[in-house]
Design a protein around this motif. Structure first.
Motif, PDB file in Angstrom:
ATOM      1  N   ILE A 145       2.287   1.833  -3.350  1.00  7.81           N
ATOM      2  CA  ILE A 145       1.245   2.425  -4.315  1.00  7.81           C
ATOM      3  C   ILE A 145       0.941   4.262  -3.984  1.00  7.81           C
ATOM      4  CG2 ILE A 145      -1.243   2.587  -4.828  1.00  7.81           C
ATOM      5  CD1 ILE A 145      -1.241  -0.472  -4.411  1.00  7.81           C
ATOM      6  N   ARG A 146       0.946   4.474  -2.862  1.00 12.49           N
ATOM      7  CA  ARG A 146       0.683   5.542  -2.100  1.00 12.49           C
ATOM      8  C   ARG A 146       2.084   6.574  -2.829  1.00 12.49           C
ATOM      9  NH1 ARG A 146      -1.971   8.198   1.837  1.00 12.49           N
ATOM     10  NH2 ARG A 146      -2.244   9.658  -0.145  1.00 12.49           N
ATOM     11  N   VAL A 191      -5.855   5.712  -9.474  1.00 11.44           N
ATOM     12  CA  VAL A 191      -6.747   4.860  -8.964  1.00 11.44           C
ATOM     13  C   VAL A 191      -6.319   3.982  -7.829  1.00 11.44           C
ATOM     14  CG1 VAL A 191      -8.446   3.173  -9.911  1.00 11.44           C
ATOM     15  CG2 VAL A 191      -7.704   4.856 -11.532  1.00 11.44           C
ATOM     16  N   LEU A 192      -5.479   3.242  -7.978  1.00 10.02           N
ATOM     17  CA  LEU A 192      -4.833   2.311  -6.955  1.00 10.02           C
ATOM     18  C   LEU A 192      -4.703   3.225  -5.797  1.00 10.02           C
ATOM     19  CD1 LEU A 192      -2.683  -0.419  -8.360  1.00 10.02           C
ATOM     20  CD2 LEU A 192      -4.811  -0.356  -7.596  1.00 10.02           C
ATOM     21  N   ASP A 193      -4.090   4.427  -6.040  1.00 12.07           N
ATOM     22  CA  ASP A 193      -3.724   5.204  -4.860  1.00 12.07           C
ATOM     23  C   ASP A 193      -4.949   5.952  -3.917  1.00 12.07           C
ATOM     24  OD1 ASP A 193      -2.493   7.122  -3.406  1.00 12.07           O
ATOM     25  OD2 ASP A 193      -2.167   8.899  -4.812  1.00 12.07           O
ATOM     26  N   GLN A 194      -6.030   6.085  -4.935  1.00 13.51           N
ATOM     27  CA  GLN A 194      -7.253   6.623  -4.323  1.00 13.51           C
ATOM     28  C   GLN A 194      -7.910   5.266  -3.305  1.00 13.51           C
ATOM     29  OE1 GLN A 194      -6.806   7.851  -7.562  1.00 13.51           O
ATOM     30  NE2 GLN A 194      -6.296   9.673  -6.767  1.00 13.51           N
ATOM     31  N   LEU A 195      -7.873   4.095  -3.831  1.00 13.43           N
ATOM     32  CA  LEU A 195      -8.180   2.999  -3.358  1.00 13.43           C
ATOM     33  C   LEU A 195      -7.366   2.909  -1.884  1.00 13.43           C
ATOM     34  CD1 LEU A 195      -9.041   0.420  -6.235  1.00 13.43           C
ATOM     35  CD2 LEU A 195     -10.696   1.674  -4.400  1.00 13.43           C
ATOM     36  N   ALA A 196      -6.153   2.917  -2.221  1.00  8.36           N
ATOM     37  CA  ALA A 196      -5.155   2.779  -0.864  1.00  8.36           C
ATOM     38  C   ALA A 196      -5.553   3.835   0.099  1.00  8.36           C
ATOM     39  CB  ALA A 196      -3.728   2.944  -1.331  1.00  8.36           C
ATOM     40  N   VAL A 222       0.836  -1.218   0.220  1.00 10.26           N
ATOM     41  CA  VAL A 222       0.062   0.101   0.176  1.00 10.26           C
ATOM     42  C   VAL A 222       0.879   1.164   0.100  1.00 10.26           C
ATOM     43  CG1 VAL A 222      -1.814   1.304   1.237  1.00 10.26           C
ATOM     44  CG2 VAL A 222      -1.929  -1.058   1.201  1.00 10.26           C
ATOM     45  N   TYR A 254      -8.540   2.598   1.916  1.00  7.68           N
ATOM     46  CA  TYR A 254      -8.183   1.542   2.622  1.00  7.68           C
ATOM     47  C   TYR A 254      -7.601   1.828   4.237  1.00  7.68           C
ATOM     48  CZ  TYR A 254      -5.544  -2.794   4.075  1.00  7.68           C
ATOM     49  OH  TYR A 254      -4.952  -3.762   4.674  1.00  7.68           O
ATOM     50  N   ILE A 310       0.242   5.664  -7.871  1.00  8.44           N
ATOM     51  CA  ILE A 310      -0.351   5.162  -9.221  1.00  8.44           C
ATOM     52  C   ILE A 310      -1.889   5.392  -9.136  1.00  8.44           C
ATOM     53  CG2 ILE A 310      -0.671   2.818  -9.920  1.00  8.44           C
ATOM     54  CD1 ILE A 310       1.807   1.907  -8.434  1.00  8.44           C
TER      55      ILE A 310
END
Ligand SMILES: Nc1ncnc2c1ncn2[C@@H]1O[C@H](COP(=O)(O)OP(=O)(O)OP(=O)(O)O)[C@@H](O)[C@H]1O
Ligand SMILES: [Mg+2]
Lengths: 279, 223
Positions: free
Chosen positions: B43-44, B50-55, B40, B58, B48
């Motif tokens: 990613i942050r 989209v994945l960053d926002q999801l991370a 995680v 999370y 990256i």
């Protein structure tokens, strides 16, 4: 041989487009030493960093040895191929801080698949060549002086047997008394026919060591020619003004520079050493 | 005053039988939390899309929900939605719950640690023809790990103690056993004092190892 053709690069900020390289073309012959000079913000670092694609040019082409890339849209494989043709020496040394001096020089070799024993032997030779003692090789970067760190970083650059070495103000971050030892190493490289592109504010050094001086202002090459000619009797008014201002800065750095044996009086008098190499 | 020192000596070996369960929960959860946390954090750190926002979601979620609620959601809640999960035992549920929770804290610690590594080294590596993953593996992540070591140690210490809430899932670990022994003997103070001291000792031993590790690794960073 380095051949840069019509290189363009802009940065985009809040105030809009900032054209940093406005069509730069430059050839550097094998074994040639080229010094790039120019005012702060004129694009010297950006030009150098485009040569190994740490910055991505917007347009133009770059050939180094047998690798040619054309911007925009350079494929990843070509990026790495071009990067392997050069090595870079940074103003801030940028050594790997969790590795000893010796490991810093070995790593670029082992990363490319050189066996460890062979990499270690080559690294020791290179470090000896830049004047790093056997006991110092096992030390970590934090325990080294700036001059030692920069010499290690030059050894690291040599480790990948590059076609050319790019140096971005290699002595600007050093304490004045340490400048000489680093300039001495660079002078040796020049005499051994390494191809060097040096961004520098050391005018006396540029005049002594460089074959050619390139003056950049506003993202364009304003003037270039044999080092002594450009520095001693520039043709362009902008070059003249820049050299005058460069000289009027405090000259204590050159004064405290025994190994370079640079003149302690302002460059305007005579920037060239009596025993300097022919330009 | 009614205090029975002899009882304390008797109850200690009985409690220590459940030390392995506590250690298993703590070590396994920490292991997975570090893996997820690093993933995680990268990613942050690399932003990256989209994945960053999801991370971010999370991290915010698992830091925001109380541990006990998370454990209940996983152990009692999930099987209601996914019937095959009824076979999940309390130990697994506890490890999953703690891993998720601690990973959200570690992700932030690791991200800060990555940010504090001097970025010039990435350029230096790339300029000698290394690939970005090579530079990360050899230099950036090891240095970030050193930066993150003290804060990560604190997370592990709090996790060691927090495993005691696993008793609420019906799992018999150190604290659950203490409760059982205390209610059988009515020696509440002695039993809970001993179990408290066991946790304290664990933390002391761990801190000692961490201190040694920090000294050893500091070679490269302290002049
Ligand atoms: N990553 C970046 N993002 C935005 N602008 C940048 C970036 N890098 C450089 N610039 C801008 O590009 C211009 C040229 O910068 P560059 O570093 O090439 O100058 P320089 O000639 O090396 O100057 P100096 O002598 O101070 O090192 C400057 O205006 C600078 O602000
Ligand atoms: Mg610069």
């Amino acid at each position: 041989m380095i051949d840069v053709s019509d290189l363009r690069k802009s940065f985009f900020g809040k105030s809009g487009e900032n054209v940093v390289l406005d069509g730069v073309s430059l050839q550097v012959g094998t074994g040639e030493v080229v010094a790039i000079i120019g005012p702060s913000g004129s694009g010297k670092s950006t030009l150098l960093r485009c040569l190994n694609l740490l910055e991505t040019p917007d347009a133009g082409s770059i050939s180094i040895d047998d690798v040619t890339v054309r911007a925009p849209g350079i494929p990843g494989a070509q990026v790495r191929a071009l990067r392997k043709k050069t090595a870079m020496v940074f103003q801030g040394y940028n050594l790997f801080r969790n590795r000893t001096a010796l490991a810093n020089v070995m790593d670029p070799m082992t990363a490319q698949g050189t066996p460890k024993a062979q990499a270690e032997q080559t690294a020791r030779e290179l470090l000896t060549r830049v004047g790093i003692a056997e006991t110092t090789m096992q030390q970590y970067p934090v325990t080294l002086s700036g001059g030692q760190q920069q010499r290690v970083s030059i050894a690291r650059a040599l480790a990948v047997t590059p076609h050319a070495i790019l140096l971005d103000e290699p002595t600007s971050a050093l304490d004045p008394e340490l400048v000489g030892e680093v300039l001495a190493v660079i002078r040796d490289l020049a005499q051994q026919d390494m191809t060097l592109v040096i961004v520098t504010h050391e005018m006396a050094f540029a005049a002594e060591v460089a074959d050619r001086v390139v003056f950049i202002d506003g993202g364009r090459i304003v003037e270039q020619g044999p080092a002594r000619e450009v520095i001693r009797s520039p043709r362009e008014e902008r070059t003249r003004r820049f050299l005058r201002e460069a000289v009027s800065e405090p000259a204590q750095r050159s004064a405290a520079d025994p190994a370079a044996d640079a003149p302690s009086e302002p460059l305007g008098h005579d920037p060239l050493r009596p025993d300097g190499l022919p330009g | 005053m009614d205090l029975d020192p002899l009882y304390m000596l008797e109850v200690l070996p009985q409690l220590l039988k459940f030390l392995p369960v506590t250690l298993l929960i703590a070590v396994a959860s920490m292991f997975f939390a570090i893996l997820i946390g690093l993933f995680v954090a990268l990613i942050r750190f690399l932003r990256i899309p989209v994945l960053d926002q999801l991370a971010q979601l999370y991290v915010s979620l698992f830091r925001g929900i109380p541990t006990l609620v998370q454990l209940f959601l996983i152990y009692y809640g999930l099987p209601q939605l996914f019937p095959f999960m009824t076979t999940m035992d309390a130990l697994t549920a506890a490890i999953v719950g703690f891993s998720l929770k601690e990973s959200s804290y570690l992700a932030e610690i690791f991200r800060a640690a990555l940010t504090s590594v001097d970025g010039g080294q990435l350029e230096a590596g790339l300029a000698t023809g290394m690939t970005a993953p090579q530079v990360y593996r050899r230099y950036i992540i090891p240095q970030a790990a050193y930066n993150a070591l003290p804060a990560t140690g604190n997370i592990f210490i709090s996790l060691l103690k927090e495993t005691s809430v696993a008793f609420t899932l019906g799992l018999t670990e150190l604290f659950a056993e203490a409760k059982i022994l205390a209610s059988a003997s009515f020696r509440f103070f002695e039993t809970f004092l001993v179990v408290g001291l066991v946790y304290w000792l664990l933390v002391i031993v761990y801190s000692w190892f961490q201190g040694r590790l920090e000294t050893r690794l500091s070679r490269a960073y302290v002049r």
